[in-house]
Each structure stands twice: as C-alpha cells, then as structure tokens.
Design a protein around this motif. Structure first.
Motif, PDB file in Angstrom:
ATOM      1  N   GLY A 185     -55.878  17.654  73.977  1.00 24.97           N
ATOM      2  CA  GLY A 185     -55.222  16.809  74.980  1.00 24.97           C
ATOM      3  C   GLY A 185     -53.754  17.161  75.025  1.00 24.97           C
ATOM      4  O   GLY A 185     -53.383  18.318  75.244  1.00 24.97           O
ATOM      5  N   SER A 186     -52.909  16.199  74.748  1.00 23.85           N
ATOM      6  CA  SER A 186     -51.469  16.449  74.706  1.00 23.85           C
ATOM      7  C   SER A 186     -50.959  16.593  73.283  1.00 23.85           C
ATOM      8  O   SER A 186     -49.767  16.717  73.048  1.00 23.85           O
ATOM      9  CB  SER A 186     -50.722  15.296  75.394  1.00 23.85           C
ATOM     10  N   THR A 187     -51.884  16.596  72.312  1.00 26.00           N
ATOM     11  CA  THR A 187     -51.488  16.665  70.905  1.00 26.00           C
ATOM     12  C   THR A 187     -51.508  18.105  70.418  1.00 26.00           C
ATOM     13  O   THR A 187     -52.540  18.769  70.480  1.00 26.00           O
ATOM     14  CB  THR A 187     -52.441  15.829  70.028  1.00 26.00           C
ATOM     15  N   PRO A 188     -50.371  18.633  69.942  1.00 21.21           N
ATOM     16  CA  PRO A 188     -50.368  19.999  69.404  1.00 21.21           C
ATOM     17  C   PRO A 188     -51.079  20.045  68.060  1.00 21.21           C
ATOM     18  O   PRO A 188     -50.908  19.155  67.230  1.00 21.21           O
ATOM     19  CB  PRO A 188     -48.877  20.315  69.255  1.00 21.21           C
ATOM     20  N   ILE A 189     -51.898  21.056  67.866  1.00 25.48           N
ATOM     21  CA  ILE A 189     -52.646  21.214  66.624  1.00 25.48           C
ATOM     22  C   ILE A 189     -52.209  22.518  65.963  1.00 25.48           C
ATOM     23  O   ILE A 189     -52.245  23.572  66.581  1.00 25.48           O
ATOM     24  CB  ILE A 189     -54.163  21.259  66.892  1.00 25.48           C
ATOM     25  N   PHE A 190     -51.786  22.434  64.710  1.00 26.57           N
ATOM     26  CA  PHE A 190     -51.397  23.628  63.973  1.00 26.57           C
ATOM     27  C   PHE A 190     -52.149  23.658  62.646  1.00 26.57           C
ATOM     28  O   PHE A 190     -51.649  23.211  61.619  1.00 26.57           O
ATOM     29  CB  PHE A 190     -49.893  23.652  63.729  1.00 26.57           C
ATOM     30  N   GLY A 191     -53.373  24.108  62.689  1.00 24.20           N
ATOM     31  CA  GLY A 191     -54.137  24.299  61.471  1.00 24.20           C
ATOM     32  C   GLY A 191     -54.851  23.064  60.964  1.00 24.20           C
ATOM     33  O   GLY A 191     -56.070  22.996  60.969  1.00 24.20           O
ATOM     34  N   MET A 192     -54.097  22.037  60.522  1.00 20.28           N
ATOM     35  CA  MET A 192     -54.736  20.873  59.927  1.00 20.28           C
ATOM     36  C   MET A 192     -53.924  19.618  60.213  1.00 20.28           C
ATOM     37  O   MET A 192     -52.696  19.626  60.149  1.00 20.28           O
ATOM     38  CB  MET A 192     -54.874  21.058  58.413  1.00 20.28           C
ATOM     39  N   VAL A 193     -54.639  18.529  60.536  1.00 26.01           N
ATOM     40  CA  VAL A 193     -53.969  17.263  60.821  1.00 26.01           C
ATOM     41  C   VAL A 193     -54.717  16.126  60.123  1.00 26.01           C
ATOM     42  O   VAL A 193     -55.905  16.228  59.819  1.00 26.01           O
ATOM     43  CB  VAL A 193     -53.909  16.961  62.339  1.00 26.01           C
ATOM     44  N   PHE A 194     -53.987  15.035  59.875  1.00 21.97           N
ATOM     45  CA  PHE A 194     -54.577  13.813  59.358  1.00 21.97           C
ATOM     46  C   PHE A 194     -54.775  12.834  60.503  1.00 21.97           C
ATOM     47  O   PHE A 194     -54.048  12.869  61.504  1.00 21.97           O
ATOM     48  CB  PHE A 194     -53.682  13.164  58.307  1.00 21.97           C
ATOM     49  N   GLY A 195     -55.748  11.966  60.361  1.00 22.63           N
ATOM     50  CA  GLY A 195     -55.989  10.954  61.370  1.00 22.63           C
ATOM     51  C   GLY A 195     -56.497   9.672  60.760  1.00 22.63           C
ATOM     52  O   GLY A 195     -56.973   9.645  59.617  1.00 22.63           O
ATOM     53  N   THR A 196     -56.384   8.568  61.512  1.00 25.04           N
ATOM     54  CA  THR A 196     -56.888   7.273  61.078  1.00 25.04           C
ATOM     55  C   THR A 196     -57.701   6.655  62.204  1.00 25.04           C
ATOM     56  O   THR A 196     -57.535   7.006  63.375  1.00 25.04           O
ATOM     57  CB  THR A 196     -55.755   6.316  60.689  1.00 25.04           C
ATOM     58  N   LEU A 197     -58.553   5.734  61.817  1.00 24.67           N
ATOM     59  CA  LEU A 197     -59.397   5.061  62.786  1.00 24.67           C
ATOM     60  C   LEU A 197     -58.666   3.833  63.315  1.00 24.67           C
ATOM     61  O   LEU A 197     -58.351   2.912  62.561  1.00 24.67           O
ATOM     62  CB  LEU A 197     -60.714   4.654  62.130  1.00 24.67           C
ATOM     63  N   SER A 198     -58.388   3.838  64.614  1.00 23.33           N
ATOM     64  CA  SER A 198     -57.760   2.702  65.276  1.00 23.33           C
ATOM     65  C   SER A 198     -58.802   2.080  66.191  1.00 23.33           C
ATOM     66  O   SER A 198     -59.058   2.594  67.290  1.00 23.33           O
ATOM     67  CB  SER A 198     -56.528   3.150  66.081  1.00 23.33           C
ATOM     68  N   GLY A 199     -59.402   0.989  65.721  1.00 24.13           N
ATOM     69  CA  GLY A 199     -60.520   0.428  66.471  1.00 24.13           C
ATOM     70  C   GLY A 199     -61.707   1.358  66.356  1.00 24.13           C
ATOM     71  O   GLY A 199     -62.238   1.584  65.280  1.00 24.13           O
ATOM     72  N   SER A 200     -62.108   1.953  67.467  1.00 22.32           N
ATOM     73  CA  SER A 200     -63.217   2.909  67.462  1.00 22.32           C
ATOM     74  C   SER A 200     -62.740   4.319  67.775  1.00 22.32           C
ATOM     75  O   SER A 200     -63.550   5.209  68.020  1.00 22.32           O
ATOM     76  CB  SER A 200     -64.278   2.480  68.486  1.00 22.32           C
ATOM     77  N   VAL A 201     -61.424   4.546  67.764  1.00 20.67           N
ATOM     78  CA  VAL A 201     -60.854   5.839  68.138  1.00 20.67           C
ATOM     79  C   VAL A 201     -60.050   6.408  66.985  1.00 20.67           C
ATOM     80  O   VAL A 201     -59.305   5.692  66.314  1.00 20.67           O
ATOM     81  CB  VAL A 201     -59.953   5.705  69.391  1.00 20.67           C
ATOM     82  N   VAL A 202     -60.218   7.704  66.730  1.00 15.71           N
ATOM     83  CA  VAL A 202     -59.420   8.378  65.716  1.00 15.71           C
ATOM     84  C   VAL A 202     -58.090   8.796  66.319  1.00 15.71           C
ATOM     85  O   VAL A 202     -58.052   9.497  67.327  1.00 15.71           O
ATOM     86  CB  VAL A 202     -60.146   9.620  65.163  1.00 15.71           C
ATOM     87  N   THR A 203     -57.008   8.354  65.713  1.00 19.01           N
ATOM     88  CA  THR A 203     -55.665   8.724  66.144  1.00 19.01           C
ATOM     89  C   THR A 203     -55.128   9.793  65.209  1.00 19.01           C
ATOM     90  O   THR A 203     -55.036   9.577  63.999  1.00 19.01           O
ATOM     91  CB  THR A 203     -54.726   7.504  66.135  1.00 19.01           C
ATOM     92  N   TRP A 204     -54.771  10.938  65.776  1.00 25.43           N
ATOM     93  CA  TRP A 204     -54.292  12.070  64.969  1.00 25.43           C
ATOM     94  C   TRP A 204     -52.778  12.079  64.935  1.00 25.43           C
ATOM     95  O   TRP A 204     -52.116  11.816  65.935  1.00 25.43           O
ATOM     96  CB  TRP A 204     -54.807  13.391  65.543  1.00 25.43           C
TER      97      TRP A 204
END
Length: 439
Positions: free
Chosen positions: A387-406
């Motif tokens: 989407g609009s999130t840049p990804i460089f190899g590895m990211v952490f994320g958390t569950l916000s409701g039913s959606v993972v936020t990276w």
C-alpha cells in the motif's frame, strides 16, 4: 604419561577417538614384537587389539560421562543434569499442558464450571480435549467463568487435559462435550501456547545457571533469580531496586520510589499468584519498600499478615513481516523454516527480557539473528511497498482490532516496562509483501 593422551582441558574432557586407541596399541605391539609383526585387523592379534581398543574406549566414555556429569555441570545431560540441578534445589519440570484463551457464548449470567469439557479438531483430524476453565484477572486465577451481559465471556482460559505440545490455532473448530444450559458455543481467541512433555536439557541448564543468583549478596538479584525459577507459576520476571533517596526512572516508562524494590512478574495462565507473594515476602529485605499495582498478603511464622506489592506484566502479540528474494539453494519449505526458527527463538524468554532491552524495545536485529545464516538461498528485499507503507526486509506489526498494523521497516518494537513480546510461528509472514494480512 597417558598412553592415549587423554586430558582435561579448560573446555572439558578430551576423549580419545577409537582410531587413536587402535593406533597406539598397534605401535605398542610393534615395539614389543618387531616391525614385521602382523597387526592387520583380520589377524588373530589384530582381533585382540580391536577388542582391547573397544574396552579402553568404553573406559574413556565412562570417564568422559563422569566428568561431564559431575565436574563439568555445563556439559551434563540427561539424568546427570537432573542430579546436578538437584544440588541447586531445582527439579526438572515434568511437563506442561498447552493452554489458550477462549470465549464462551450464551445467556448472560450463566456460570461455567471449571470442569467444563470441550474438544478441538485440527484440519488433519487430530483431536484434543480441554478443560480446567478459569478466569484470569490481575494475575489472580479464579476457577470457572461467567458469561457477561453482552452474551460472551472475557479473560477466560482453558487447559489441555494432557501434558505435551498440543496445538490449537485460532479458528480451530471446538465441540462442547459438556452439556450446559445457557452455553451455546466456545471459540479460540488466539493460538494456544504449546506445552511440552518434559523439560529439555537446554531449558533446565539455563534455569540452573540462573539459580546461582540465589546465593548472591544482592537482594534484588536473589529475588529476581528465585522468581525466574518458578516455571509452573511464572513465565519470566524482573526486579528493580532503588537504593537512593530519589525517584528513579527506567526504560519503558517505569518509575521506582526511593529505598524500594519493584518486582514485575509475567504469570503463567495457570500460575498461583500466592506463590509469588510468598516468595517476595521471604526474600525482600526487612524494611524495604515495595511498589506495584497488584497486592497480596503473606503470613509470617507467627501467622501475622503482611501486604506485598508487585506488578503483573502483559504479553504483547507481535507479528513479523519479511520480504525476501530467493536464489539458488532456497529450500521448498524455507518460509516455514524461518517462521519456526523465529517462533522457537521467541519461546525462549532468555532471548528477549521482560520490558525489552536496555532501551525498552524488542530489537529487530535480534529477531533477524534467529534465522539469518540458518536458512540458505535468500536475500532480504531492500525496497518494496505494501500500500503506502515502505517495506525494507522485515517489519513488526500488532493486531489493532481485526487488522494488523505494520510499523516502519528496520524499526525496533517499543515495549513498556510491564510488557513482554511473544512471536508465534503462525504470526510470521514470509513473502510476498502482498501476502501481509489485513485481517
């Protein structure tokens, strides 16, 4: 001088190989009977030499096992390690049953007994039974549960009826075996925490090493070690001490009053909070202040009650998204290998302490080290987007409701002093970026 040149070195007992024993005996026979003596293994004397070599090798094995089991505790295994750990007052954990948070649905105010029994069925047909239902609040375990006004329960857990590594991922079908009026369904909240049949040598060796803190002069170190050696009740713990006259602040937003200790404990879902209260009371210094949002009461030898204060830590479910480009040597199950390695790394609490590192964070480079160099044939993608999130190899994320936020790539995951991270293998997503979950 030893005929076989075995020795005890700073790194342990050096056992002589069978081939070296045979060579030494051949040389001894040749010296005694001449250079033309037949030491071929098929000859009669060669057979005798082989038999003697095997006996000497067995003696070498006994010496090595004795040394590693008694004089070199860090090399002890199996029953030897169990025996040595007993000197430290430790016992090998006989096993732990899997446990998981569940939600019961039904009529409000329906009381669910702790012996309520239900069954899980995996996609491969594997079934397991779960019971010992309890409600967890403030680190205190209350048997049974009650359906709330909204028609569901909260903070309710169940334990597998057998010890061992029983899996029950989110979404696994559950069938109620107990008929209970007012209860219509039960479901898994998050993946079950997998148990084990018997504590392995690596875990017991770590606990034994930690137990040496019990003999320290430092009160906080001794209490910290004692709490971390309560595997049936405590996942992990840390103890802060402030021996100054001013308030101190530490990583993750925690504060500590003057002349006080602050014990922070991550409880096992089936752990007994009273055991923690009693341990803190017995090992804290006389007159030492205590700080924490959770309280309990300990009794002294005369039966007098004393208040004890501590904090209960909470687990943070962390997702890991990894974007890679494969090359020669990449195994067909490489993605699963990476996920399993990270899950195994996270399962060892020694790898990521409560409250994070000294900066109060879960380090992404530490997680990277769990699999980098162990799985061949890949490179981390250096530039991509989700989407609009840049990804460089590895990211952490958390569950916000039913959606993972990276979060931002290569950024450490912040933790408060009351949190600890948990990364399940099923929460590791390896390629492609488009496969990162949104629900």
């Amino acid at each position: 001088m030893s005929l076989f040149f075995d020795a005890i070195t700073p790194t342990g007992y050096v056992r002589v190989a069978m081939t070296n024993i045979i060579s030494a005996l051949n040389a001894l026979w040749t010296t005694a009977f001449g250079a033309d003596f037949d030491t071929n293994p098929r000859s009669p004397d060669g057979q005798i030499i082989g038999g003697l070599a095997e006996m000497f090798s067995d003696l070498e094995g006994v010496a090595a096992d004795t040394y590693n089991g008694l004089a070199n505790p860090n090399g002890a295994t199996g029953q030897d390690l169990t025996n040595i750990s007993g000197i430290n007052g430790l016992k090998r954990n006989a096993g732990l049953a899997s446990y998981m948070p569940v939600t019961f649905t039904g009529a409000p105010s329906t009381v669910i007994p702790t012996g309520f029994l239900f069954r899980s069925t995996l996609a491969d047909g594997t079934i397991a039974k779960w019971s010992s239902v309890y409600t967890l609040s403030g680190g205190v375990q209350t048997p049974g549960a009650t359906i709330g006004g909204g028609g569901t329960t909260s903070n309710v857990w169940a334990i597998c009826t057998v010890k061992g590594p029983t899996r029950c991922p989110t979404g696994t079908p559950l069938a109620m075996l107990t008929v209970q009026t007012g209860v219509t369904a039960v479901s898994v909240v998050t993946d079950a925490t997998v148990g084990y049949v018997s504590e392995g040598d690596p875990s017991l060796r770590v606990r034994r090493q930690n137990s040496f803190g019990l003999a320290t002069q430092g009160m906080a170190d001794g209490l910290d070690s004692a709490l971390n050696n309560m595997p049936a009740d405590v996942v992990q713990a840390t103890v802060w001490e402030n021996n100054t006259g001013v308030i101190q602040t530490f990583a993750g937003g925690g504060q500590l009053n003057p002349k006080s200790i602050r014990a922070i404990v991550a409880m096992q879902p089936s752990g007994n909070a009273q055991h923690v209260v009693d341990k803190i009371y017995r090992l804290k210094g006389p007159g030492c202040g205590m700080q924490g949002a959770t309280s309990g009461t300990a009794l002294d030898e005369q039966g007098n009650a004393h208040p004890v204060y501590y904090d209960v830590a909470t687990m943070v479910r962390v997702f890991v998204g990894i974007s890679i480009a494969t090359r020669a040597g990449w195994p067909s199950d490489g993605a699963q290998q990476i996920a399993n390695l990270i899950g195994e790394w996270s399962a060892n609490v020694q790898n990521h302490p409560l409250g994070g590192d000294s900066a109060g964070e879960l380090s992404w480079t530490s997680v990277l080290g769990a699999f980098l160099g162990l799985v061949p044939g890949f490179d981390l993608v250096t530039a991509s987007t989700y989407g609009s999130t840049p990804i460089f190899g590895m990211v952490f994320g958390t569950l916000s409701g039913s959606v993972v936020t990276w979060n931002t790539s290569t950024q450490n995951f912040p933790l408060t002093f009351l949190q600890y991270a948990q990364i399940a293998a099923t929460d590791v997503i390896v390629n492609g970026v488009a496969a990162f979950p949104t629900s």
